[in-house]
Design an enzyme around this catalytic site. Structure first.
Site, PDB file in Angstrom:
ATOM      1  N   LYS A   1     -10.412  -4.253   2.115  1.00  0.00           N
ATOM      2  CA  LYS A   1      -9.840  -4.897   0.872  1.00  0.00           C
ATOM      3  C   LYS A   1      -9.666  -6.277   1.466  1.00  0.00           C
ATOM      4  O   LYS A   1      -9.072  -6.527   2.566  1.00  0.00           O
ATOM      5  CB  LYS A   1      -8.544  -4.257   0.593  1.00  0.00           C
ATOM      6  CG  LYS A   1      -8.266  -2.959   0.239  1.00  0.00           C
ATOM      7  CD  LYS A   1      -6.760  -2.616   0.111  1.00  0.00           C
ATOM      8  CE  LYS A   1      -6.513  -1.033   0.392  1.00  0.00           C
ATOM      9  NZ  LYS A   1      -5.014  -0.723   0.593  1.00  0.00           N
TER      10      LYS A   1
ATOM     11  N   SER B   1       2.568  -3.256  -3.068  1.00  0.00           N
ATOM     12  CA  SER B   1       2.100  -4.510  -2.511  1.00  0.00           C
ATOM     13  C   SER B   1       1.347  -5.165  -3.491  1.00  0.00           C
ATOM     14  O   SER B   1       1.093  -6.285  -3.929  1.00  0.00           O
ATOM     15  CB  SER B   1       1.442  -4.671  -1.207  1.00  0.00           C
ATOM     16  OG  SER B   1       2.388  -4.376  -0.079  1.00  0.00           O
TER      17      SER B   1
ATOM     18  N   ARG C   1       5.934   7.648  -2.952  1.00  0.00           N
ATOM     19  CA  ARG C   1       6.476   6.922  -3.818  1.00  0.00           C
ATOM     20  C   ARG C   1       6.690   7.842  -5.005  1.00  0.00           C
ATOM     21  O   ARG C   1       7.755   7.920  -5.793  1.00  0.00           O
ATOM     22  CB  ARG C   1       6.111   5.607  -4.467  1.00  0.00           C
ATOM     23  CG  ARG C   1       6.212   4.586  -3.606  1.00  0.00           C
ATOM     24  CD  ARG C   1       5.347   3.361  -3.773  1.00  0.00           C
ATOM     25  NE  ARG C   1       4.026   3.747  -3.775  1.00  0.00           N
ATOM     26  CZ  ARG C   1       2.891   2.847  -3.981  1.00  0.00           C
ATOM     27  NH1 ARG C   1       3.360   1.668  -4.182  1.00  0.00           N
ATOM     28  NH2 ARG C   1       1.822   3.512  -3.892  1.00  0.00           N
TER      29      ARG C   1
ATOM     30  N   HIS D   1       8.482  -0.713   1.790  1.00  0.00           N
ATOM     31  CA  HIS D   1       8.185  -0.445   3.147  1.00  0.00           C
ATOM     32  C   HIS D   1       9.448  -0.331   4.238  1.00  0.00           C
ATOM     33  O   HIS D   1       9.437   0.286   5.155  1.00  0.00           O
ATOM     34  CB  HIS D   1       7.198  -1.854   3.758  1.00  0.00           C
ATOM     35  CG  HIS D   1       5.924  -1.619   2.885  1.00  0.00           C
ATOM     36  ND1 HIS D   1       5.156  -2.864   2.424  1.00  0.00           N
ATOM     37  CD2 HIS D   1       5.041  -0.605   2.730  1.00  0.00           C
ATOM     38  CE1 HIS D   1       4.019  -2.425   1.969  1.00  0.00           C
ATOM     39  NE2 HIS D   1       3.943  -1.212   2.112  1.00  0.00           N
TER      40      HIS D   1
HETATM   41  O1  PNS Z   1      -1.182   0.445   3.267  1.00  0.00           O
HETATM   42  P1  PNS Z   1      -2.468   1.190   2.960  1.00  0.00           P
HETATM   43  O2  PNS Z   1      -3.641   0.327   2.829  1.00  0.00           O
HETATM   44  O3  PNS Z   1      -2.363   2.288   2.040  1.00  0.00           O
HETATM   45  O4  PNS Z   1      -2.797   2.088   4.481  1.00  0.00           O
HETATM   46  C1  PNS Z   1      -3.847   2.620   4.630  1.00  0.00           C
HETATM   47  C2  PNS Z   1      -4.239   2.946   6.220  1.00  0.00           C
HETATM   48  C3  PNS Z   1      -4.067   1.515   6.885  1.00  0.00           C
HETATM   49  C4  PNS Z   1      -3.134   3.771   6.724  1.00  0.00           C
HETATM   50  C5  PNS Z   1      -5.493   3.446   6.387  1.00  0.00           C
HETATM   51  O5  PNS Z   1      -6.302   2.833   5.539  1.00  0.00           O
HETATM   52  C6  PNS Z   1      -5.866   3.572   7.682  1.00  0.00           C
HETATM   53  O6  PNS Z   1      -5.355   4.344   8.554  1.00  0.00           O
HETATM   54  N1  PNS Z   1      -7.177   3.060   8.115  1.00  0.00           N
HETATM   55  C7  PNS Z   1      -7.544   2.858   9.468  1.00  0.00           C
HETATM   56  C8  PNS Z   1      -8.968   3.334   9.927  1.00  0.00           C
HETATM   57  C9  PNS Z   1      -8.960   4.888   9.698  1.00  0.00           C
HETATM   58  O7  PNS Z   1      -8.343   5.505  10.613  1.00  0.00           O
HETATM   59  N2  PNS Z   1      -9.655   5.386   8.844  1.00  0.00           N
HETATM   60  C10 PNS Z   1      -9.804   7.197   8.975  1.00  0.00           C
HETATM   61  C11 PNS Z   1      -8.789   7.904   8.245  1.00  0.00           C
HETATM   62  S1  PNS Z   1      -8.621   7.837   6.681  1.00  0.00           S
END
Ligand code: PNS
Length: 159
Positions: free
Chosen positions: A41, A128, A90, A17
């Site tokens: 989660k 993570s 990654r 990150h």
């Molecule tokens: O680190 P992560 O858990 O892979 O991040 C995922 C994240 C936070 C980028 C994604 O879950 C997100 O944007 N969630 C907010 C809800 C949203 O906008 N959902 C619609 C797009 S899929």
């Protein structure tokens, strides 16, 4: 002013990150790290703890801000007046999920762009999830997490 958002769960922040924060902050005027609050989660760390880690871990980057968000990412983008989403890749295995997110977001907000940055190869195995598993079993995450963030994790886990 070009404003980018680097969204994620950051549960907890890793060296991968940090690498993306450094690369992302170099290509925009301001990078807002968006920490997802209402994840489906169950996180190991509270949103306040994750914000604290990111603030400490990126304090050397003057154009980085750390903020919580809940709800849709595109709403957070609009609120922050950002049109760029930064995400790290990654390995090719990340790509399918990332493409899905990027296409869904663009559909909801046509003016935005997702920029994928390649994580330094030395961090490509770090996630993570792996860090949480090591912590869960009492192992050493010294090679996975920024040094100043390890201090915070140790403090949290001692309480
Ligand atoms: O680190 P992560 O858990 O892979 O991040 C995922 C994240 C936070 C980028 C994604 O879950 C997100 O944007 N969630 C907010 C809800 C949203 O906008 N959902 C619609 C797009 S899929």
């Amino acid at each position: 002013m070009r404003i980018g958002v680097y969204p994620g769960s950051f549960d907890p922040m890793t060296l991968g990150h940090l690498d993306i924060c450094e690369r992302g902050s170099a290509i925009v005027d301001k990078l807002v790290i968006g920490v997802l609050e209402n994840s489906s989660k169950k996180p190991m760390f509270t949103v306040e703890e994750r914000l604290q880690m990111l603030k400490e871990g990126t304090k050397h980057l003057p154009n980085v801000e750390v903020r919580p968000f809940s709800g849709l990412l595109v709403d957070f983008l609009r609120e922050q007046k950002a049109t760029i989403v930064v995400r790290g890749l990654r390995a090719v295995t990340d790509f399918e999920y990332e493409l899905q997110l990027a296409q869904a977001n663009r559909n909801l907000y046509p003016d935005m762009e997702t920029v994928f940055l390649c994580t330094n190869a030395q961090y490509s195995f770090i996630s993570s999830t792996v860090v949480k598993d090591i912590l869960h079993h009492g192992g050493d995450v010294g090679h996975f997490v920024p040094e100043n963030v390890i201090k915070i994790i140790k403090q949290i886990r001692r309480n």
